[in-house]
Design an enzyme around this catalytic site. Sequence first.
Site, mmCIF file in Angstrom:
data_model
loop_
_atom_site.group_PDB
_atom_site.id
_atom_site.type_symbol
_atom_site.label_atom_id
_atom_site.label_comp_id
_atom_site.label_asym_id
_atom_site.label_seq_id
_atom_site.Cartn_x
_atom_site.Cartn_y
_atom_site.Cartn_z
ATOM 1 N N ASP A 173 24.478 -11.207 -36.229
ATOM 2 C CA ASP A 173 24.377 -12.707 -35.848
ATOM 3 C C ASP A 173 25.193 -13.649 -36.776
ATOM 4 O OD1 ASP A 173 23.326 -14.738 -34.438
ATOM 5 O OD2 ASP A 173 21.762 -15.112 -35.908
ATOM 6 N N TYR A 174 26.402 -13.092 -37.088
ATOM 7 C CA TYR A 174 27.368 -14.129 -37.744
ATOM 8 C C TYR A 174 27.901 -14.997 -36.904
ATOM 9 C CZ TYR A 174 27.692 -11.088 -41.988
ATOM 10 O OH TYR A 174 27.707 -10.376 -43.320
ATOM 11 N N GLU A 175 27.987 -16.185 -37.249
ATOM 12 C CA GLU A 175 28.220 -17.434 -36.529
ATOM 13 C C GLU A 175 29.598 -18.040 -37.217
ATOM 14 O OE1 GLU A 175 25.222 -19.682 -35.581
ATOM 15 O OE2 GLU A 175 23.615 -17.901 -34.971
ATOM 16 N N HIS A 176 29.978 -17.771 -38.301
ATOM 17 C CA HIS A 176 30.940 -18.608 -38.988
ATOM 18 C C HIS A 176 31.838 -17.593 -39.627
ATOM 19 C CE1 HIS A 176 28.695 -22.297 -38.307
ATOM 20 N NE2 HIS A 176 27.878 -21.514 -39.050
#
Length: 310
Positions: free
Chosen positions: A158-161
């Site tokens: 769930d990396y978002e950046h």
Amino acid sequence: MGLSRKMKSEAILPLLFLLQLLVAPPSLMAAGPANVFREYIGAEFNNVKFSDVPIHSNVEEFHFLLSFAIDFDASSRSFTNGAFDVFWDSDNLNPSAVASIKKDHSNVRVGVSLGGDTVDNGGSVFFKPSSIHSWVSNAEHSLTKIIKTYNLDGIDIDYEHFKSDPDTFAECIGQLIKRLKKKGIISFASIAPFDDDEVQSHYLALWKRYGHLIDYVNFQFYAYDKGTTIGQFIQHFKDQMSNYEGGRILASLVSDDSGGLVPKNGFFKACRRLKKEKLLNGIFIWSADDSQAKGFDYEKTAQSLLAKPN
């Protein structure tokens, strides 16, 4: 002596079947139940426990996703190149709690979600590897220790950046999943993208190379506008089926009603339509922490829908 026409045809059939497997979307060969409910838990530190959440015995699998493990050092306020630490509510969601909920419910599996949106000071969580080799090595070592300590079953990405290019992300995450699965450390892996150009470029690069190792796509449909209609939701769902071809795309909602198609506007009606079309692989909710105040009504409705025969 040559083969008869019939014998030639029969000989070709197995070859055609093998060819279909080779050219099929890779994730079609990923394992996992078609009837799965998933719940993120532990990010808000509001004392929610596994045992607080209702679990329907007829849901094939119920996955808790501990939120989050982050490769970040809280004391130095710096990212640690794949050396993960626990950033969820480990007082309530500890190894003994994991053992207890899995003992009480045979359909429960527990995984850990990696990354997330923000770290505890409110700053963004970045995917920031020094190199592919070093990040994968550190991640494998640190996550294996966490997974074995907590007796976990899988990981969610769930990396978002990002402070990396899509190819580096694909290789780091793909190689990590491959190693953990090959060694039997995990039995499932999922990804949690949403409809943002930077996010999608990274996850689609990963999917293209390692989709056959990814069991579920926890697509964040609640990242769309709160005014999403049933028709728009169905279209979004089918768009992501096309993007992540062959993958098990899960429908999703956010339990504080802050985005996407909310239940009062027809989320579960949309899910029933997808189920009727045999497109509904499961549902996930963000998150148990926020659902607690509502008595977990959305969790009960979602699981009843999934458990009901077609």
